[in-house]
Design a protein around this motif. Structure first.
Motif: not given
Length: 394
Positions: A212-231
């Motif tokens: 779970v920690r690795d998934e959150l860290e990977q998501l925080l390191d990539d702005d594009d992945d976070m932008a994909d969550l803005y539905l």
């Protein structure tokens, strides 16, 4: 022959019909922005059509397959696989798999409680605006700062999984620390087996928290992945003719009109030039990243305590082993000395006639005394030499 040619397609049609009837259905629960829920018993194809998700993404939520923890952003959905939380989040509803599971029931109750809060707040603000028109600007600012629906649902899921793993960690700590202290005071097979089981449970829990920690860290390191969550932002961009230099004039003036999606669309339209701004989501993810990292630190501390206990146990076992070696040295030295005594007794006990045996009966006690002194001095010399060389304790 004609009859056989006619029967073949009929059998195939029956098999196809049977496969349709025996399609595997799965229980899902749908929760909308008003907190209303509906139980769905459908197959995966119905879910794919409902939320427009690919089969490979839906396969991540299959409990029969061992997929790691995943937060996956797609065009219109967020696919969430966090331990027992297997959900699909859209801009309008949340779909949770296995709604009758005990852990999922708690999440459903929390979603029903927290998702409709913003709607109620909006109604209250509308009534206050009629009474106090001067507070409209403050309410507009609050509306812009509100989380969209998908982030509120994501927050509930992250809070639930972090709390769940933290609770499991506390339970493990409550069982582990007394067991380790008992093992240090008394080394026994029962205590060793108990600690072995606790260490295995800790290793499994650490792996789950780490994923779970690795998934959150990977998501925080990539702005594009976070932008994909803005539905909601993507939905507003697809449905709204917004330019990057002007604010559209077709928005309703009252904040009480429209759903949460329209209000989020308004905020997104005002800041459309900042589509890559993921500060709100980053703050949300960082908060739960710190919480899951704290849980991992607790497990790391517990692992270090277990390792220290193992080292202490090994030192104790080495000490006992050294004591056994010292005892073996004493026993071996005594055996050598008794062998000397037995040699002298064997020489004088031989049934062979010698002249020096006659008339010297008084010599028996001197032979016994001198042989005993010789054996004692030999034993003392061996022990003194071993102490001088540090082979035994002083």
């Amino acid at each position: 022959m004609a009859r056989e040619a006619y029967l073949v397609p009929v059998v195939e049609a029956q098999v196809a019909t049977l496969k349709k009837k025996t399609a595997v259905t799965t229980s899902w629960i749908s929760i909308d922005a008003k907190g209303q829920s509906v139980i769905l018993d459908v197959d995966k194809y119905a879910i794919m059509r409902r939320v427009q998700v690919h089969a490979r993404d839906l396969r991540i939520l299959d409990p029969m397959l061992s997929y790691p923890s995943t937060i996956l952003g797609r065009e219109k959905v967020i696919v969430l696989n966090l331990e027992h939380i297997k959900a699909i989040i859209t801009a309008e509803e949340v779909l949770l798999r296995d709604p009758y599971d005990d852990n999922v029931i708690l999440i459903v109750a929390e979603l029903k409680r927290r998702l409709p809060q913003d709607n109620l707040t909006c109604q209250d603000q509308g009534e206050e605006e009629e009474e106090h028109p001067s507070a409209r600007n403050d309410m507009d600012t609050e509306e812009e700062n509100e989380f969209p629906f998908e982030f509120r649902a994501l927050e509930v899921a992250l809070e639930a999984i972090c709390s769940f793993l933290d609770a499991r960690t506390r339970e493990l700590e409550i069982d582990a620390y007394p067991a380790l202290d008992e093992l240090t005071s008394k080394i026994s097979s029962r205590n060793l087996d108990r600690v072995r089981k606790l260490k295995s449970a800790m290793t499994r829990l650490t792996n789950r928290v780490q994923k779970v920690r690795d998934e959150l860290e990977q998501l925080l390191d990539d702005d594009d992945d976070m932008a994909d969550l803005y539905l909601s932002r993507k939905l507003a961009g697809a449905c709204s003719p917004v330019s990057s230099f002007s604010v559209p004039s077709w928005y309703p003036p009252s904040p009480t009109i429209g759903s949460k999606i329209s209000r989020t669309s308004r905020a997104s339209a005002v800041t459309v030039e900042e589509d890559n701004d993921v500060e709100e989501l980053e703050m949300l993810l960082e908060a739960y990243f710190m919480q899951i990292d704290s849980t991992l630190n607790k497990l790391t501390t517990l692992r270090e305590y277990i390792d220290d206990t193992e080292d202490y146990i090994n030192i104790q076992l080495d000490n006992h082993r050294n004591q056994l070696i010292q005892l073996e040295l004493f026993v071996s030295s005594g055996t050598v000395c008794l062998s000397i005594y037995s040699l002298v007794a064997a020489i004088f006990g031989m049934n062979i006639p010698y002249t020096w045996k006659e008339g010297h009966e008084y010599m028996f006690k001197w032979v016994v005394i001198l042989t005993g002194l010789l054996c004692t001095s030999t034993f003392t010399s061996i022990v003194s030499y071993a102490r001088h060389k540090g082979l035994i304790g002083s």
